[in-house]
Design an enzyme around this catalytic site. Structure first.
Site, PDB file in Angstrom:
ATOM      1  N   LYS A 154      -6.827  -4.953  -2.956  1.00 15.62           N
ATOM      2  CA  LYS A 154      -7.383  -5.774  -1.887  1.00 15.62           C
ATOM      3  C   LYS A 154      -8.418  -4.512  -1.206  1.00 15.62           C
ATOM      4  CE  LYS A 154      -3.773  -4.323   1.095  1.00 15.62           C
ATOM      5  NZ  LYS A 154      -4.186  -3.577   2.146  1.00 15.62           N
ATOM      6  N   CYS A 175      -2.297  -2.350   7.790  1.00 14.64           N
ATOM      7  CA  CYS A 175      -2.244  -3.127   6.765  1.00 14.64           C
ATOM      8  C   CYS A 175      -0.862  -4.424   6.649  1.00 14.64           C
ATOM      9  CB  CYS A 175      -2.155  -2.541   5.351  1.00 14.64           C
ATOM     10  SG  CYS A 175      -3.800  -1.716   4.958  1.00 14.64           S
ATOM     11  N   ASP A 202       0.722  -1.126   0.024  1.00 20.57           N
ATOM     12  CA  ASP A 202      -0.208   0.112  -0.017  1.00 20.57           C
ATOM     13  C   ASP A 202       0.655   1.412  -0.096  1.00 20.57           C
ATOM     14  OD1 ASP A 202      -1.854  -2.043   0.275  1.00 20.57           O
ATOM     15  OD2 ASP A 202      -2.727  -1.230   2.081  1.00 20.57           O
TER      16      ASP A 202
HETATM   17  N1  TIU Z   1      -2.715   0.680   4.312  1.00 17.80           N
HETATM   18  C1  TIU Z   1      -3.049   0.683   5.479  1.00 17.80           C
HETATM   19  O1  TIU Z   1      -2.295   0.585   6.263  1.00 17.80           O
HETATM   20  N2  TIU Z   1      -4.260   1.341   5.731  1.00 17.80           N
HETATM   21  C2  TIU Z   1      -4.655   2.131   6.462  1.00 17.80           C
HETATM   22  O2  TIU Z   1      -6.015   2.624   6.571  1.00 17.80           O
HETATM   23  N3  TIU Z   1      -3.892   2.617   7.298  1.00 17.80           N
HETATM   24  C3  TIU Z   1      -3.953   3.286   8.467  1.00 17.80           C
HETATM   25  O3  TIU Z   1      -2.955   3.595   9.341  1.00 17.80           O
HETATM   26  N4  TIU Z   1      -5.009   4.296   8.537  1.00 17.80           N
END
Ligand code: TIU
Length: 224
Positions: A130, A163, A25
């Site tokens: 995802k 994530c 991500d």
């Molecule tokens: N990729 C991921 O960690 N998504 C989130 O929403 N992370 C947050 O820390 N908000």
């Protein structure tokens, strides 16, 4: 056999060709102003330090022609894959699906949902979208890894306790040997990152291992 000196003990890569670098991500939605992370009130600059180490690992994995998988958290434009609980959660100024300065928040295909240019995937690298925090939830990742015969996973990305940790725990329960890259992951909350690193490798590596990127690069013959 390649040995990487991480914690809590040496992490063994019997055959690097059977390993994968997972980049979780590294999207504008989490890293740039006007994205999902920013709308939740986070300090997006806190995530920047992970970019260089991930870039160096990508460079080496590309050179060695090893498996690279990028993940992207995002939802279909009609939000049919977004549970109402996720839509409601948080006190964001912009909710998932709302129009923002980089397009609709956390929607697949929008400019803000893409991976940051510094870490842009190259041809042949897998991009896994995802709907959840974990990369194994409602995706083909497990089947893909098993078909490719991959077991050791070198894990990077953001955010450490959301994530990244979720994916690492999902992978660990499925029998994958996970190595979390200490300087290749960041959180909006430095204390949370620190805790995750500790809890992952506690109890003799209850969830997996952690190591600095330079140790991994050196072990794979990449030098400094
Ligand atoms: N990729 C991921 O960690 N998504 C989130 O929403 N992370 C947050 O820390 N908000």
């Amino acid at each position: 056999m390649i040995k990487i000196p991480p914690q809590p003990c040496d992490y063994e890569l019997p055959d690097p060709k059977k390993s994968a670098l997972i980049v979780i991500d590294m999207q504008r939605d989490f890293m740039e102003r006007g994205g999902f992370g920013d709308s939740l009130g986070n300090d997006i600059d806190a995530l920047r330090p992970a970019v260089k180490p991930i870039s160096r690992l990508l460079e080496l994995f590309r050179k060695l022609e090893l498996m690279i998988i990028h993940t992207v958290e995002g939802h279909a434009p009609d939000l049919s894959d977004c549970p109402p609980s996720k839509l409601r959660r948080g006190e964001a100024t912009l909710k998932i699906g709302d129009p923002g300065p980089m397009g609709r928040i956390l929607i697949l295909g929008e400019p803000g949902n893409g991976i940051i240019p510094e870490l842009a995937p190259r041809a042949g690298e897998k991009i896994l979208t995802k709907p959840g925090k974990g990369a194994f939830c409602r995706t083909e990742l497990e089947l893909f890894l098993r078909e490719m015969g991959i077991t050791p996973l070198i894990i990077t990305g953001v955010t450490t306790e959301v994530c990244v940790q979720t994916t690492m725990r999902e992978a660990n329960d499925r029998g994958f040997e996970c190595l979390l890259v200490e300087d290749g992951t960041e959180s909006y909350f430095p204390a949370f990152k620190h805790s995750v690193l500790q809890m992952v490798r506690a109890q003799g590596g209850i969830v997996g291992w952690t190591a600095m990127s330079h140790n991994i690069i050196q072990a794979l013959g990449g030098g400094q």
